[in-house]
Design an enzyme around this catalytic site. Sequence first.
Site, mmCIF file in Angstrom:
data_model
loop_
_atom_site.group_PDB
_atom_site.id
_atom_site.type_symbol
_atom_site.label_atom_id
_atom_site.label_comp_id
_atom_site.label_asym_id
_atom_site.label_seq_id
_atom_site.Cartn_x
_atom_site.Cartn_y
_atom_site.Cartn_z
ATOM 1 N N ASP A 6 0.793 -1.247 0.000
ATOM 2 C CA ASP A 6 0.000 0.000 0.000
ATOM 3 C C ASP A 6 0.823 1.294 0.000
ATOM 4 O OD1 ASP A 6 -1.995 -1.871 0.224
ATOM 5 O OD2 ASP A 6 -2.689 -1.255 2.203
ATOM 6 N N ASP A 59 -4.743 -0.702 -1.838
ATOM 7 C CA ASP A 59 -6.081 -0.489 -1.292
ATOM 8 C C ASP A 59 -6.956 0.079 -2.406
ATOM 9 O OD1 ASP A 59 -6.334 -1.330 1.322
ATOM 10 O OD2 ASP A 59 -6.554 0.674 2.162
ATOM 11 N N HIS A 98 -10.855 0.903 -2.573
ATOM 12 C CA HIS A 98 -12.173 0.920 -1.940
ATOM 13 C C HIS A 98 -13.232 1.600 -2.803
ATOM 14 C CE1 HIS A 98 -10.362 -0.460 1.726
ATOM 15 N NE2 HIS A 98 -9.685 0.645 1.946
ATOM 16 N N HIS A 150 -17.664 2.401 1.039
ATOM 17 C CA HIS A 150 -17.085 1.298 1.808
ATOM 18 C C HIS A 150 -17.470 1.352 3.285
ATOM 19 C CE1 HIS A 150 -13.897 -1.416 3.386
ATOM 20 N NE2 HIS A 150 -14.181 -2.044 2.258
ATOM 21 N N HIS A 192 -10.576 7.018 2.080
ATOM 22 C CA HIS A 192 -9.233 6.961 1.500
ATOM 23 C C HIS A 192 -9.159 5.906 0.403
ATOM 24 C CE1 HIS A 192 -9.163 3.695 4.460
ATOM 25 N NE2 HIS A 192 -8.216 3.150 3.721
ATOM 26 N N LYS A 226 -7.078 -4.839 -2.945
ATOM 27 C CA LYS A 226 -7.801 -5.361 -1.790
ATOM 28 C C LYS A 226 -8.748 -4.299 -1.244
ATOM 29 C CE LYS A 226 -3.890 -4.331 1.303
ATOM 30 N NZ LYS A 226 -4.507 -3.408 2.239
ATOM 31 N N CYS A 277 -1.658 -2.980 7.908
ATOM 32 C CA CYS A 277 -1.640 -3.859 6.736
ATOM 33 C C CYS A 277 -0.348 -4.664 6.621
ATOM 34 C CB CYS A 277 -1.906 -3.049 5.478
ATOM 35 S SG CYS A 277 -3.583 -2.342 5.470
#
Length: 212
Positions: free
Chosen positions: A17, A55, A57, A61, A90, A115, A160
């Site tokens: 990330d 990441d 999203h 989310h 974010h 993810k 993470c």
Amino acid sequence: MDLNMTISDRDVLLVIDVQNDFCTGGALAVPGGEKIVPAVNRIAQKFTNVVLTQDWHPREHVSFAPNHEGKQPFQTIELDYGTQMLWPTHCVQGTAGAEFHRELEVLRANLVVRKGFRHGIDSYSALFENDHKTPTGLLGYLRERELKTVFVAGLALDFCVRFSAEDARAAGFEVAVIENACRGIDLDGSVAATHRSFRERGISVVSLEAFP
């Protein structure tokens, strides 16, 4: 692990990330997040196998505090899979904040794992979402490639990076976290808790200096 490590074709560098929203000026900035980029780039040159996570999203989310009336970032809620930390919005799909940091050498990557794209479940780990059973597909990739040791760098150390390292270790891989190629958030002692977890699970913590 040895002070000077020799990287083999059975090793993989997992870079977690390194995205704009986790760097200075981002929506969920990790202090000094962008400062790890030169280190990550240098280490990646040693590896045949490099995997990046991202990441990714949807705006609605479940982990975003603005999607819960009366809730603020860093409060928690209870979901089917357990306690979920609420975050500022974010790394929304397709936004500049979700892009990799511009100085990260993404062309070295063999694979990018996105993810957190399911609206109803968060995903810290690169291997499983936060229910600890929904796979991202990375575990199958590592096993199909017959990789043995997972080196982890990235953001954030105590979320993470930690969950990715723990899941890789539980899956039977040797795991080493490159500590000074990570940065942490440190909520309520989470960095210290991360180090305790690594010791208990047999996850090595190594330094940049271990890479000649």
